[in-house]
Design a protein around this motif. Sequence first.
Motif, PDB file in Angstrom:
ATOM      1  N   SER A 233      -8.927  -2.307  -0.872  1.00  0.00           N
ATOM      2  CA  SER A 233      -9.007  -1.023  -1.548  1.00  0.00           C
ATOM      3  C   SER A 233     -10.294  -0.285  -1.216  1.00  0.00           C
TER       4      SER A 233
ATOM      5  N   CYS B  40      -2.863  -6.414  -1.195  1.00  0.00           N
ATOM      6  CA  CYS B  40      -2.406  -5.357  -2.095  1.00  0.00           C
ATOM      7  C   CYS B  40      -3.495  -4.329  -2.370  1.00  0.00           C
ATOM      8  N   ASP B  41      -3.112  -3.069  -2.334  1.00  0.00           N
ATOM      9  CA  ASP B  41      -4.001  -1.996  -2.754  1.00  0.00           C
ATOM     10  C   ASP B  41      -4.138  -2.039  -4.272  1.00  0.00           C
ATOM     11  N   TRP B  42      -5.258  -1.577  -4.783  1.00  0.00           N
ATOM     12  CA  TRP B  42      -5.492  -1.542  -6.227  1.00  0.00           C
ATOM     13  C   TRP B  42      -4.592  -0.507  -6.889  1.00  0.00           C
TER      14      TRP B  42
ATOM     15  N   PHE C 126      -6.953  -8.233  -2.710  1.00  0.00           N
ATOM     16  CA  PHE C 126      -6.946  -6.778  -2.842  1.00  0.00           C
ATOM     17  C   PHE C 126      -7.618  -6.170  -1.619  1.00  0.00           C
TER      18      PHE C 126
ATOM     19  N   ALA D 254     -10.648  -7.942 -10.843  1.00  0.00           N
ATOM     20  CA  ALA D 254      -9.644  -8.509  -9.930  1.00  0.00           C
ATOM     21  C   ALA D 254      -9.815 -10.017  -9.801  1.00  0.00           C
TER      22      ALA D 254
ATOM     23  N   GLY E  93      -1.725  -2.413  -8.713  1.00  0.00           N
ATOM     24  CA  GLY E  93      -1.979  -3.704  -8.078  1.00  0.00           C
ATOM     25  C   GLY E  93      -2.442  -4.776  -9.054  1.00  0.00           C
TER      26      GLY E  93
ATOM     27  N   ALA F 248      -7.282 -12.891  -8.536  1.00  0.00           N
ATOM     28  CA  ALA F 248      -7.293 -12.544  -7.111  1.00  0.00           C
ATOM     29  C   ALA F 248      -8.166 -13.552  -6.368  1.00  0.00           C
TER      30      ALA F 248
ATOM     31  N   PHE G 261     -11.371  -9.813  -2.370  1.00  0.00           N
ATOM     32  CA  PHE G 261     -11.321  -8.353  -2.426  1.00  0.00           C
ATOM     33  C   PHE G 261     -11.920  -7.827  -1.141  1.00  0.00           C
TER      34      PHE G 261
ATOM     35  N   ASP H 209       0.863  -1.179   0.000  1.00  0.00           N
ATOM     36  CA  ASP H 209       0.000   0.000   0.000  1.00  0.00           C
ATOM     37  C   ASP H 209       0.895   1.223   0.000  1.00  0.00           C
TER      38      ASP H 209
END
Length: 125
Positions: free
Chosen positions: A82, A51-53, A80, A93, A60, A98, A101, A8
Amino acid sequence: MPSCIVADDSKIMRMLISKIMENFGYSVDEAENGEDVLEQCAKNMPDLVICDWELPLIDGIDVLLKIRTDKKVKQPVFIFCSYKKDTQIIEQALNAGADDFIMRPFDEDIIASKLRIIKILRGVR
């Protein structure tokens, strides 16, 4: 001990998520941009990436795609986290590989429930 990368651009968000993951028994490394994530993954692929987008240098979603295309390495769980709430982004995603989320704001219980669900689903595969 399972390992995790928290990516991030916000130091506060990295610290918050890192503390939660440490409480869950993970060893945590932090990354402030997408390039850092990929460098750390190249050295030692973690069990989990949160992970942030929107990341500096490499977004991301591009980080996820680069990790998922490397079939030679054990694939980490990728989540993710976000502010993005657009269903098209969430769908993008998940379609890109992914595992889940998490929308902000969140708390420790939300992360715990996501990890439990992923563990169950990965155990079924």
